[in-house]
Motif scaffolding. Structure first.
Motif: not given
Ligand SMILES: Cc1cc2nc3c(=O)[nH]c(=O)nc-3n(C[C@H](O)[C@H](O)[C@H](O)COP(=O)(O)OP(=O)(O)OC[C@H]3O[C@@H](n4cnc5c(N)ncnc54)[C@H](O)[C@@H]3O)c2cc1C
Length: 557
Positions: A7-22, A123-136
């Motif tokens: 895969p193309v390497p990510l430029t971000s230092s936050r891979p776990e927030q971009i593709f979080p595991a639920l 769902d505040a918890e899932l919203s935070e995880i998913m919105m952050r992932a979509f934005i990143l």
């Protein structure tokens, strides 16, 4: 099709927030919002260009996300159990950029866009995880230029700059091939049967080559407006997506209203062209206007507001629901309307100004313009806060900044903190009693002449970049006399409306207009377009937000 490699390497230092595991508990909550589905190895779940795409949560197996480009595929990511697909376009209903394919036989939960919206709103918890992932994920696509369009152009071309700005301000990722610098340019032009003379050329989803397209043609090709139903009567139509319109959209949609935003260019308005807003509450280190607008627009989408990239050309105000007519003739019915069309820059009275607009003359000083004039001398015209900010920002990368003001100084027009910064910055020179007298160049601005208005003395300079920051006029011409304006063309509202104004306008109700209401019940004005408004991001946001409380009251009447 060749096998994808790493895969193309990510430029971000936050891979776990971009593709979080639920977690298991989070997955269980998601299941109730979607439909379980088994997929075969190689089965394609999403194709680039698909609209209204669902997201997929992997329960077992693996999905791969790839971007087809010309004859190749680039592997962006492989995701396994507990991880999910989706991106900002999933919220807006716009078309997908990437292909999602099962890498092996897999079990997934398919969640439709409507259910996803319900989920992130409740769902505040899932919203935070998913919105952050979509934005990143979007930030990553933008950083790597991994979109569905390629722009071929020249950094000396005003239209190339215009197209870049349109895509950037709309948060749309694109790759850029520079006519002068890129070795691939000839092969790309050949493939689409276009020549260097046709540039800028926009290659839309690897299929259509648009020669110097207008912003409207770009929006059409990329399907920006496709997901929006234009026939539905909306609770609220907001015209203009600057800070005031965006705030109205966030508050309106979050309070359950069916909201449609209409915007000519991109979310953000004038603020979107500000390189750094330092006086907006909660951002002690400042925030760029584009970033603030991007966040606000995503927030509005999260709550279900939709946007049409178009211009409102007429208001039909003699019956209800009101109708906002669009440039293509479409008619949008609305129970209430918030007019948030802001104001537009004053131009300099120079004969050949238009020739150099975007090719040396700019009305905003963002990162894009700053890159264009790195290490060179620049001029900022104007003595207000936007001029001051532009000067301080540009001084970081330009060789020297000349600030031209017609008055004797800045004290009456600019905030003290900016005056102090200008005084403390060694590569900024303020020239009082000075105006631009002439612009000169061929394809791009090359020389300017300025004149001292007291002595009449002129000076010629080899300067190729002029930033015009000289104030604005209200965008109210399209209202065609529907609402009362003040002497300067700004919209009169609430307590500013006299008994005579109301009489003349045949105000039909026993109550007086609400605080931001115009001479038409249920039509409100917010932000810079409103008479008496303080021309600031915070006041535009404040007015857009409180307009919603009056919208609720009108809808109850
Ligand atoms: C370079 C610059 C820097 C600034 N910096 C600061 C700062 O640091 N702090 C601060 O507080 N303020 C700042 N300001 C002022 C601030 O940006 C404005 O006060 C604020 O943007 C006003 O918001 P608004 O939503 O009312 O209007 P605008 O931001 O003007 O937005 C109006 C929107 O309506 C759209 N529109 C117009 N007509 C139509 C139509 N007919 N149909 C559809 N859409 C239409 C326009 O395209 C635009 O997007 C700055 C302004 C500029 C230009």
């Amino acid at each position: 099709m060749p096998e994808p490699m790493d895969p193309v390497p990510l430029t971000s230092s936050r891979p776990e927030q971009i593709f979080p595991a639920l977690t298991e508990a989070q997955m269980q909550r998601l299941i109730s919002h979607g439909t379980p589905r088994s997929v075969r190895a190689g089965e394609v779940l999403v194709e680039p260009g698909d609209g209204e795409i669902p997201i997929f949560v992997v329960m077992s197996g693996e999905l791969e996300i790839v971007r087809p480009s010309f004859a190749q595929e680039t592997l962006l990511r492989v995701i396994g159990p507990g991880r999910f697909t989706g991106e900002i376009n999933t919220l807006s209903g716009r078309r997908a950029f990437a292909r999602v394919r099962a890498r092996q036989a897999s079990g997934v939960i398919q969640i439709a866009r409507e259910s996803l919206l319900a989920l992130v709103q409740t769902d505040a918890e899932l919203s935070e995880i998913m919105m952050r992932a979509f934005i990143l994920r979007r930030v990553e696509l933008l950083a790597q230029g991994l979109g569905d369009v390629t722009l071929v152009g020249s950094s000396h071309s005003a239209d190339t700059l215009r197209i870049k700005e349109f895509l950037t301000r709309n948060g749309h990722p694109y790759s850029y091939i520079d006519l002068e610098r890129d070795p691939d340019v000839a092969s790309v032009l050949d493939r689409f049967h276009v020549s260097a003379a046709d540039t800028p050329v926009l290659i839309c989803r690897g299929q259509t080559a648009l020669r110097n397209p207008t912003n409207r043609e770009i929006a059409k090709c990329l399907g920006f407006n496709e997901a929006v139903d234009e026939s539905r009567i909306r609770d609220l139509v907001i015209v203009g997506a600057g800070p005031a319109g965006l705030a109205a959209a966030v508050y309106g949609a979050s309070e359950g209203l069916d909201v449609l935003l209409l915007e000519t260019f991109s979310p953000g308005g004038q603020a979107g062209s500000s390189s750094r807003i330092e006086n907006y509450l909660g951002f002690p280190t400042g925030i760029s206007g584009n970033e603030l607008a991007g966040r606000a627009y995503t927030q509005a989408q999260k709550f279900g507001a939709q946007m049409l990239l178009t211009t409102g050309t007429r208001l039909t105000c003699d019956r209800r629901p009101y109708i906002v007519e669009l440039e293509d003739g479409a008619r949008i019915p609305a129970r209430t309307v918030v007019i948030a069309t802001g104001a537009r820059y004053r131009k300099l009275p120079l004969e050949n100004l238009a020739r150099f607009e975007g090719a040396g003359v700019y009305y905003g000083a963002t990162f894009i313009e700053a890159q264009l004039c790195r290490g060179e001398e620049v001029i900022v015209v104007g003595g207000g806060n936007s001029a001051g900010q532009a000067a301080v920002f540009l001084a970081q990368s330009a060789k020297h900044v000349y600030v031209l003001v017609r008055a004797s100084g800045l004290a009456g027009t600019m905030s003290k903190y900016l005056i102090r910064r200008i005084e403390e910055t060694s590569n900024i020179t303020m020239l009082p009693h000075t105006e631009l007298a002439d612009l000169d160049g061929s394809d791009h601005l090359e020389r300017v002449t300025w004149r001292n208005t007291q002595t009449g003395k002129t000076e010629n300079k080899s300067i190729a970049h002029v930033f015009v920051m000289t104030g604005a006029e209200p965008n109210t011409a399209w209202l065609g006399g529907c609402v009362r304006l003040d002497g300067n063309g700004f919209i009169k509202t609430g307590p500013d409306l006299s008994a005579e104004d109301l009489n003349d306008a045949h105000w039909p109700l026993s109550r007086r207009p609400y605080l931001l209401e115009t001479t038409l019940p249920g039509i409100l004005a917010a932000g810079d377009v409103r008479g008496g408004n303080v021309k600031r991001v915070a006041s535009a946001v404040g007015e857009g937000s409180i307009a919603i409380s009056f919208v609720h009251q009108v809808l109850k009447e």
